[in-house]
Scaffold this motif. Sequence first.
Motif, short mmCIF file in Angstrom:
data_model
loop_
_atom_site.label_atom_id
_atom_site.label_comp_id
_atom_site.label_asym_id
_atom_site.label_seq_id
_atom_site.Cartn_x
_atom_site.Cartn_y
_atom_site.Cartn_z
N THR A 44 0.80 -1.22 0.00
CA THR A 44 0.00 0.00 0.00
C THR A 44 0.84 1.28 0.00
O THR A 44 0.35 2.33 -0.43
N THR A 45 2.07 1.19 0.47
CA THR A 45 2.90 2.40 0.60
C THR A 45 4.17 2.33 -0.24
O THR A 45 4.48 3.25 -0.99
N VAL A 46 4.91 1.23 -0.10
CA VAL A 46 6.20 1.12 -0.79
C VAL A 46 6.01 0.86 -2.28
O VAL A 46 6.63 1.53 -3.13
N ALA A 47 5.14 -0.10 -2.62
CA ALA A 47 4.94 -0.45 -4.03
C ALA A 47 3.46 -0.58 -4.35
O ALA A 47 2.97 -1.68 -4.64
N PRO A 48 2.71 0.53 -4.27
CA PRO A 48 1.27 0.45 -4.52
C PRO A 48 0.89 0.28 -5.99
O PRO A 48 -0.25 -0.03 -6.32
N ASP A 49 1.86 0.49 -6.91
CA ASP A 49 1.56 0.45 -8.34
C ASP A 49 1.89 -0.89 -8.99
O ASP A 49 2.05 -0.98 -10.20
N GLY A 50 1.99 -1.93 -8.18
CA GLY A 50 2.28 -3.24 -8.73
C GLY A 50 1.05 -3.87 -9.37
O GLY A 50 0.03 -3.21 -9.61
N HIS A 51 1.13 -5.17 -9.60
CA HIS A 51 0.02 -5.90 -10.22
C HIS A 51 -1.17 -5.93 -9.27
O HIS A 51 -1.06 -6.42 -8.14
N VAL A 52 -2.30 -5.40 -9.70
CA VAL A 52 -3.46 -5.23 -8.82
C VAL A 52 -3.96 -6.58 -8.31
O VAL A 52 -4.25 -6.73 -7.11
N ALA A 53 -4.09 -7.56 -9.19
CA ALA A 53 -4.59 -8.87 -8.77
C ALA A 53 -3.67 -9.51 -7.74
O ALA A 53 -4.12 -10.12 -6.77
N LEU A 54 -2.35 -9.35 -7.94
CA LEU A 54 -1.39 -9.89 -6.99
C LEU A 54 -1.51 -9.18 -5.64
O LEU A 54 -1.49 -9.82 -4.58
#
Length: 198
Positions: A46-56
């Motif tokens: 939610t903070t460090v890598a919020p733009d990753g794969h949404v489903a994951l």
Amino acid sequence: MILIVLALLCLASVPLTGGRLGRLASIRLRGTWVPMVALAIQVLITTVAPDGHVALHKAVHIATYVLIGVFLWCNRRLPGVKVIGLGAFLNALVITVNGGQMAASRTAERLAGLHLPSGFENSAPLAHPHLLWFGDVIPWPGPFPNVLSVGDILIYAGTLFLLHRVCRRPVEDSGERVGAPGPRVDRTIALPDSGPTA
């Protein structure tokens, strides 16, 4: 942020009511690393890598609640943990039936003055939410705006009970001794005066 503030308020309420936080050292928790790992993962997605794969991100979010559930089950005999577990279960239920995100009320977010950033959020307004009444529907305006759920309230209620049950002052500390004899009762029976005898 408000969740941390509420946790600190729960701790502060113990000495304010005569309890001793030092007694928390007497609690034997099992698997303390489990909730730490779950919290670290939630911060990561939610903070460090919020733009990753949404489903994951959604699948991992659900997995963190599984970890928390295991931790609570292992410590279910502690006072208040069943209430905490109920709150966590309600949150996990809403997250699971909504595919990995906590359903939030748009009205509650507006009243709280909350503006969500881009990227994955563990709580967000959804197009077709399920079990919204158990979702984040309680607005918390102020310097730390947020929205809370019924599950959150139960978690903090259980935490308060746990803290005050463990840290409360024993009877010995209040000047009373367990098993001390009470006031002596005169059990002599007074017989009526029958007057002079012959």
